[in-house]
Design a protein around this motif. Structure first.
Motif, PDB file in Angstrom:
ATOM      1  N   LYS A 185      19.468  27.792 -30.738  1.00 28.57           N
ATOM      2  CA  LYS A 185      19.322  28.475 -29.463  1.00 28.57           C
ATOM      3  C   LYS A 185      18.459  29.720 -29.633  1.00 28.57           C
ATOM      4  N   GLU A 186      17.650  30.001 -28.615  1.00 21.46           N
ATOM      5  CA  GLU A 186      16.795  31.192 -28.626  1.00 21.46           C
ATOM      6  C   GLU A 186      17.399  32.320 -27.799  1.00 21.46           C
ATOM      7  N   PHE A 187      18.362  32.001 -26.924  1.00 30.98           N
ATOM      8  CA  PHE A 187      19.017  32.986 -26.063  1.00 30.98           C
ATOM      9  C   PHE A 187      18.000  33.713 -25.188  1.00 30.98           C
ATOM     10  N   VAL A 188      17.187  32.887 -24.514  1.00 29.65           N
ATOM     11  CA  VAL A 188      16.163  33.390 -23.606  1.00 29.65           C
ATOM     12  C   VAL A 188      16.349  32.744 -22.242  1.00 29.65           C
ATOM     13  N   SER A 189      15.744  33.329 -21.219  1.00 28.49           N
ATOM     14  CA  SER A 189      15.853  32.805 -19.860  1.00 28.49           C
ATOM     15  C   SER A 189      15.381  31.349 -19.805  1.00 28.49           C
ATOM     16  N   GLY A 190      16.118  30.541 -19.059  1.00 27.76           N
ATOM     17  CA  GLY A 190      15.759  29.143 -18.879  1.00 27.76           C
ATOM     18  C   GLY A 190      16.505  28.183 -19.781  1.00 27.76           C
ATOM     19  N   GLU A 191      17.142  28.698 -20.838  1.00 30.15           N
ATOM     20  CA  GLU A 191      17.892  27.819 -21.732  1.00 30.15           C
ATOM     21  C   GLU A 191      19.143  27.282 -21.039  1.00 30.15           C
ATOM     22  N   THR A 192      19.532  26.078 -21.468  1.00 30.49           N
ATOM     23  CA  THR A 192      20.718  25.433 -20.911  1.00 30.49           C
ATOM     24  C   THR A 192      21.933  25.671 -21.798  1.00 30.49           C
ATOM     25  N   PHE A 193      23.030  26.042 -21.179  1.00 27.07           N
ATOM     26  CA  PHE A 193      24.319  26.180 -21.853  1.00 27.07           C
ATOM     27  C   PHE A 193      25.358  25.388 -21.064  1.00 27.07           C
ATOM     28  N   HIS A 194      26.433  25.000 -21.737  1.00 32.36           N
ATOM     29  CA  HIS A 194      27.467  24.198 -21.102  1.00 32.36           C
ATOM     30  C   HIS A 194      28.756  24.997 -20.940  1.00 32.36           C
ATOM     31  N   TYR A 195      29.452  24.699 -19.858  1.00 31.66           N
ATOM     32  CA  TYR A 195      30.779  25.261 -19.643  1.00 31.66           C
ATOM     33  C   TYR A 195      31.625  24.205 -18.944  1.00 31.66           C
ATOM     34  N   LEU A 196      32.691  23.762 -19.621  1.00 31.00           N
ATOM     35  CA  LEU A 196      33.553  22.686 -19.134  1.00 31.00           C
ATOM     36  C   LEU A 196      32.734  21.462 -18.723  1.00 31.00           C
ATOM     37  N   GLY A 197      31.713  21.197 -19.519  1.00 28.25           N
ATOM     38  CA  GLY A 197      30.908  20.001 -19.320  1.00 28.25           C
ATOM     39  C   GLY A 197      29.744  20.157 -18.360  1.00 28.25           C
ATOM     40  N   ARG A 198      29.713  21.239 -17.604  1.00 26.25           N
ATOM     41  CA  ARG A 198      28.625  21.460 -16.652  1.00 26.25           C
ATOM     42  C   ARG A 198      27.500  22.261 -17.293  1.00 26.25           C
ATOM     43  N   GLN A 199      26.293  22.026 -16.830  1.00 22.92           N
ATOM     44  CA  GLN A 199      25.132  22.732 -17.356  1.00 22.92           C
ATOM     45  C   GLN A 199      24.872  24.002 -16.555  1.00 22.92           C
ATOM     46  N   TYR A 200      24.581  25.066 -17.280  1.00 23.84           N
ATOM     47  CA  TYR A 200      24.234  26.347 -16.673  1.00 23.84           C
ATOM     48  C   TYR A 200      22.920  26.830 -17.282  1.00 23.84           C
ATOM     49  N   ARG A 201      22.119  27.481 -16.465  1.00 22.61           N
ATOM     50  CA  ARG A 201      20.866  28.065 -16.936  1.00 22.61           C
ATOM     51  C   ARG A 201      21.071  29.542 -17.222  1.00 22.61           C
ATOM     52  N   LEU A 202      20.576  29.963 -18.363  1.00 23.47           N
ATOM     53  CA  LEU A 202      20.671  31.368 -18.733  1.00 23.47           C
ATOM     54  C   LEU A 202      19.534  32.155 -18.071  1.00 23.47           C
ATOM     55  N   LYS A 203      19.876  33.314 -17.523  1.00 25.09           N
ATOM     56  CA  LYS A 203      18.871  34.187 -16.908  1.00 25.09           C
ATOM     57  C   LYS A 203      19.086  35.608 -17.392  1.00 25.09           C
ATOM     58  N   LEU A 204      18.091  36.143 -18.086  1.00 23.70           N
ATOM     59  CA  LEU A 204      18.150  37.520 -18.558  1.00 23.70           C
ATOM     60  C   LEU A 204      17.633  38.453 -17.470  1.00 23.70           C
ATOM     61  N   ILE A 205      18.388  39.494 -17.184  1.00 21.66           N
ATOM     62  CA  ILE A 205      18.037  40.465 -16.149  1.00 21.66           C
ATOM     63  C   ILE A 205      17.802  41.817 -16.803  1.00 21.66           C
ATOM     64  N   PRO A 206      16.578  42.375 -16.696  1.00 18.92           N
ATOM     65  CA  PRO A 206      16.349  43.717 -17.253  1.00 18.92           C
ATOM     66  C   PRO A 206      17.250  44.756 -16.586  1.00 18.92           C
ATOM     67  N   ASP A 207      17.927  45.544 -17.387  1.00 19.12           N
ATOM     68  CA  ASP A 207      18.845  46.555 -16.858  1.00 19.12           C
ATOM     69  C   ASP A 207      18.893  47.711 -17.846  1.00 19.12           C
ATOM     70  N   GLU A 208      18.235  48.790 -17.497  1.00 15.81           N
ATOM     71  CA  GLU A 208      18.157  49.935 -18.394  1.00 15.81           C
ATOM     72  C   GLU A 208      19.509  50.619 -18.596  1.00 15.81           C
ATOM     73  N   THR A 209      20.460  50.367 -17.694  1.00 19.70           N
ATOM     74  CA  THR A 209      21.769  51.018 -17.810  1.00 19.70           C
ATOM     75  C   THR A 209      22.754  50.208 -18.649  1.00 19.70           C
ATOM     76  N   ALA A 210      22.351  48.997 -19.062  1.00 22.97           N
ATOM     77  CA  ALA A 210      23.278  48.118 -19.788  1.00 22.97           C
ATOM     78  C   ALA A 210      23.467  48.603 -21.215  1.00 22.97           C
ATOM     79  N   LEU A 211      24.696  48.963 -21.556  1.00 22.01           N
ATOM     80  CA  LEU A 211      25.000  49.359 -22.929  1.00 22.01           C
ATOM     81  C   LEU A 211      25.361  48.137 -23.769  1.00 22.01           C
ATOM     82  N   THR A 212      26.025  47.165 -23.148  1.00 21.93           N
ATOM     83  CA  THR A 212      26.307  45.879 -23.774  1.00 21.93           C
ATOM     84  C   THR A 212      25.972  44.784 -22.768  1.00 21.93           C
TER      85      THR A 212
END
Length: 246
Positions: free
Chosen positions: A79-106
Motif C-alpha cells: 500500500k502507498e497510503f495515497v488518495s485513490g487507493e482502495t481499502f476494505h471494511y467488512l467486505g466493502r470497498q472504500y476509497r482513501l482521500k487525503l485532505i490537506p489540513d494544516e491544523t491536523a496534529l495526528t
C-alpha cells in the motif's frame, strides 16, 4: 552476505527449501519464516551438516509457522497510503482521500459514505504523510474491530452454549485469531476488513477452542453444528485474506 546455497528438508510431509546464508554478524544459527519462505542465517565457520541438523530439530516449529502464514492466504498487499487507493471494511470497498489540513496534529480517519477521509498537514514530506495515514487507518480499524468483535463473539457464544469469552483485539500479522487455555480470544484487527461471514467464521473457530483446545473430531463437530458452511467460509478467507495484510 556470501555463499548462499540451496538446501531442503522434509518434515511432516512438507518440504522446506531454503538457503544457508553465511554472515560474519552471526555467532549462532537464526531461522525465520515469512511469506517468502524459510530463511537460515549461519556463521561462516559452521559447516552445512551442522546447520541442517539444527534446522531439522526445528521441524515442528517450521510446520506451525508455515501453517500460520498459509492461514492468511497469500502475499501481503503493498500500500502507498495515497488518495485513490482502495481499502476494505467488512467486505466493502472504500476509497482513501487525503485532505490537506494544516491544523491536523495526528491523522484521524473518518468514513464518509464510501470514502475514508484522512486529514494530513500539506507541508510534511510524502513519506511522513504516508506513515501518518497508515497509523490513522490502523487506529480507525482497531476502533471498529473493538466495536464489532465482542458483539459477534457474544452472539456466537450464546449459540454454542458457552459463557461469553473475553475478546482482545491485537496486532499480529501471522494469524487471524487465537484462544488461550483460559478461553480468552485474541483477534487480529485486520479481520475487520473481511466480510462479516468470514469474521464470524474466525470467531466461531476460536470460540470452539474454549471447548476443545485442539483440532479433534469433537472440535470440528462443534464448529459444524453452529456453522454448517464453515469449510466454504474458510476457503473464501484463504482466497481474499492476503488483501487485508499491509
Amino acid at each position: 552476505m556470501t555463499d548462499a546455497a540451496w538446501h531442503s528438508i522434509v518434515f511432516g510431509g512438507e518440504t522446506f527449501a531454503f538457503q544457508i546464508e553465511r554472515t560474519a554478524r552471526r555467532k549462532t544459527v537464526a531461522i525465520s519464516v515469512g511469506f517468502d519462505g524459510v530463511r537460515v542465517l549461519a556463521p561462516p565457520d559452521l559447516d552445512d551438516d551442522h546447520v541442517l541438523s539444527i534446522v531439522r530439530k526445528k521441524g515442528a516449529w517450521l510446520l506451525r509457522k508455515q501453517a500460520a502464514y498459509r492461514e492468511l492466504g497469500g502475499q501481503p498487499v503493498a500500500k502507498e497510503f495515497v488518495s485513490g487507493e482502495t481499502f476494505h471494511y467488512l467486505g466493502r470497498q472504500y476509497r482513501l482521500k487525503l485532505i490537506p489540513d494544516e491544523t491536523a496534529l495526528t491523522t484521524r480517519v473518518a468514513a464518509r459514505g464510501s470514502t475514508l477521509v484522512a486529514p494530513v498537514p500539506s507541508n510534511e514530506h510524502p513519506s511522513v504523510q504516508r506513515s501518518a495515514v497508515r497509523s490513522g487507518l490502523k487506529r480507525w480499524y482497531r476502533a471498529h474491530a473493538n466495536q464489532h468483535f465482542p458483539v459477534r463473539a457474544r452472539m456466537i457464544a450464546e449459540t454454542l452454549g458457552i459463557p461469553t469469552p473475553t475478546v482482545t483485539v491485537v496486532d499480529q500479522s501471522k494469524r487471524w485469531g487465537s484462544c488461550d487455555a483460559r478461553g480468552h480470544i485474541r483477534l487480529n484487527w485486520r479481520l475487520v476488513m473481511a466480510p462479516m461471514p468470514l469474521v464470524d467464521y474466525v470467531i466461531a473457530h476460536e470460540a470452539c477452542h474454549v471447548l476443545e483446545h485442539n483440532h479433534s473430531r469433537r472440535f470440528w463437530r462443534s464448529l459444524e453444528t453452529i456453522m454448517p458452511d464453515y469449510e466454504d467460509r474458510l476457503r473464501r478467507l484463504d482466497r481474499v485474506g492476503h488483501k487485508f495484510i499491509w
